[in-house]
Design a protein around this motif. Structure first.
Motif, PDB file in Angstrom:
ATOM      1  N   ALA A  66       0.832  -1.200   0.000  1.00 52.39           N
ATOM      2  CA  ALA A  66       0.000   0.000   0.000  1.00 52.39           C
ATOM      3  C   ALA A  66       0.870   1.255   0.000  1.00 52.39           C
ATOM      4  O   ALA A  66       0.580   2.219  -0.725  1.00 52.39           O
ATOM      5  N   ASN A  67       1.932   1.250   0.808  1.00 53.73           N
ATOM      6  CA  ASN A  67       2.836   2.402   0.840  1.00 53.73           C
ATOM      7  C   ASN A  67       3.515   2.602  -0.501  1.00 53.73           C
ATOM      8  O   ASN A  67       3.691   3.732  -0.961  1.00 53.73           O
ATOM      9  N   LYS A  68       3.901   1.506  -1.133  1.00 57.97           N
ATOM     10  CA  LYS A  68       4.558   1.580  -2.441  1.00 57.97           C
ATOM     11  C   LYS A  68       3.609   2.188  -3.472  1.00 57.97           C
ATOM     12  O   LYS A  68       3.999   3.038  -4.269  1.00 57.97           O
ATOM     13  N   ARG A  69       2.353   1.743  -3.453  1.00 52.85           N
ATOM     14  CA  ARG A  69       1.359   2.292  -4.382  1.00 52.85           C
ATOM     15  C   ARG A  69       1.158   3.783  -4.144  1.00 52.85           C
ATOM     16  O   ARG A  69       1.055   4.564  -5.087  1.00 52.85           O
ATOM     17  N   GLN A  70       1.101   4.172  -2.878  1.00 51.15           N
ATOM     18  CA  GLN A  70       0.896   5.577  -2.535  1.00 51.15           C
ATOM     19  C   GLN A  70       2.064   6.434  -3.031  1.00 51.15           C
ATOM     20  O   GLN A  70       1.856   7.499  -3.601  1.00 51.15           O
ATOM     21  N   ARG A  71       3.304   5.945  -2.821  1.00 52.36           N
ATOM     22  CA  ARG A  71       4.476   6.686  -3.301  1.00 52.36           C
ATOM     23  C   ARG A  71       4.444   6.810  -4.817  1.00 52.36           C
ATOM     24  O   ARG A  71       4.756   7.863  -5.380  1.00 52.36           O
ATOM     25  N   SER A  72       4.053   5.730  -5.480  1.00 51.31           N
ATOM     26  CA  SER A  72       3.977   5.735  -6.931  1.00 51.31           C
ATOM     27  C   SER A  72       2.949   6.755  -7.418  1.00 51.31           C
ATOM     28  O   SER A  72       3.194   7.498  -8.368  1.00 51.31           O
ATOM     29  N   LYS A  73       1.804   6.804  -6.755  1.00 53.21           N
ATOM     30  CA  LYS A  73       0.755   7.761  -7.117  1.00 53.21           C
ATOM     31  C   LYS A  73       1.253   9.197  -6.974  1.00 53.21           C
ATOM     32  O   LYS A  73       1.037  10.023  -7.858  1.00 53.21           O
ATOM     33  N   THR A  74       1.902   9.486  -5.851  1.00 52.29           N
ATOM     34  CA  THR A  74       2.375  10.853  -5.633  1.00 52.29           C
ATOM     35  C   THR A  74       3.451  11.225  -6.649  1.00 52.29           C
ATOM     36  O   THR A  74       3.471  12.358  -7.128  1.00 52.29           O
ATOM     37  N   LYS A  75       4.322  10.272  -6.993  1.00 53.26           N
ATOM     38  CA  LYS A  75       5.333  10.534  -8.019  1.00 53.26           C
ATOM     39  C   LYS A  75       4.677  10.846  -9.359  1.00 53.26           C
ATOM     40  O   LYS A  75       5.065  11.796 -10.049  1.00 53.26           O
ATOM     41  N   ASN A  76       3.692  10.037  -9.730  1.00 51.50           N
ATOM     42  CA  ASN A  76       3.003  10.252 -11.001  1.00 51.50           C
ATOM     43  C   ASN A  76       2.294  11.597 -11.034  1.00 51.50           C
ATOM     44  O   ASN A  76       2.327  12.296 -12.047  1.00 51.50           O
ATOM     45  N   ARG A  77       1.649  11.962  -9.936  1.00 50.34           N
ATOM     46  CA  ARG A  77       0.960  13.255  -9.879  1.00 50.34           C
ATOM     47  C   ARG A  77       1.952  14.403 -10.030  1.00 50.34           C
ATOM     48  O   ARG A  77       1.691  15.369 -10.750  1.00 50.34           O
ATOM     49  N   ALA A  78       3.087  14.281  -9.354  1.00 54.79           N
ATOM     50  CA  ALA A  78       4.109  15.324  -9.448  1.00 54.79           C
ATOM     51  C   ALA A  78       4.637  15.418 -10.879  1.00 54.79           C
ATOM     52  O   ALA A  78       4.839  16.519 -11.412  1.00 54.79           O
ATOM     53  N   ARG A  79       4.843  14.279 -11.506  1.00 53.47           N
ATOM     54  CA  ARG A  79       5.327  14.244 -12.884  1.00 53.47           C
ATOM     55  C   ARG A  79       4.316  14.897 -13.825  1.00 53.47           C
ATOM     56  O   ARG A  79       4.683  15.688 -14.702  1.00 53.47           O
ATOM     57  N   GLN A  80       3.033  14.595 -13.642  1.00 55.37           N
ATOM     58  CA  GLN A  80       1.992  15.188 -14.482  1.00 55.37           C
ATOM     59  C   GLN A  80       1.905  16.692 -14.277  1.00 55.37           C
ATOM     60  O   GLN A  80       1.755  17.463 -15.226  1.00 55.37           O
ATOM     61  N   ARG A  81       2.006  17.119 -13.011  1.00 51.66           N
ATOM     62  CA  ARG A  81       1.958  18.539 -12.695  1.00 51.66           C
ATOM     63  C   ARG A  81       3.114  19.276 -13.384  1.00 51.66           C
ATOM     64  O   ARG A  81       2.938  20.356 -13.952  1.00 51.66           O
ATOM     65  N   LYS A  82       4.289  18.665 -13.355  1.00 47.80           N
ATOM     66  CA  LYS A  82       5.469  19.262 -13.974  1.00 47.80           C
ATOM     67  C   LYS A  82       5.272  19.397 -15.481  1.00 47.80           C
ATOM     68  O   LYS A  82       5.603  20.425 -16.073  1.00 47.80           O
TER      69      LYS A  82
END
Length: 105
Positions: A63-79
């Motif tokens: 679950a933690n791994k999925r959460q980190r992955s989600k936040t990374k993807n969101r940051a990448r999309q925002r960028k």
């Protein structure tokens, strides 16, 4: 079909906790016993340790791994969106300058 021909079903019961495990995965009695013992130890671990059990820790880790992955993807999309906006803003002033210069000529 092949499993039904043999009676190699295993039922293990942990008497103190009354946890029960059944296994009829293979045709081999020894393999079924081994599988049932493994399942019983996992069940006991979860019963006794609860949120600190091996299985629960594994689920939490995933679950933690999925959460980190989600936040990374969101940051990448925002960028990416910010870069697109910057490009648009850089192109607009050039377009405005071109229009102004054509109006002057």
């Amino acid at each position: 079909q092949k499993i039904n021909k043999t009676s190699n079903r295993v039922i293990l019961i942990h008497k103190p906790t009354q946890l029960r495990v059944e296994c009829q995965d293979t045709r081999s009695l020894q393999q079924n016993r081994k599988i049932a013992r493994k399942r019983l130890t996992e069940k006991l671990d979860e019963y006794i340790n609860g949120s600190q059990s091996k299985l629960q820790k594994k689920h939490n880790k995933l679950a933690n791994k999925r959460q980190r992955s989600k936040t990374k993807n969101r940051a990448r999309q925002r960028k990416k969106q910010e870069e697109k906006l910057k490009k648009k803003e850089q192109q607009q002033p050039q377009d405005d300058d071109d229009e102004f210069s054509t109006m002057l000529s």
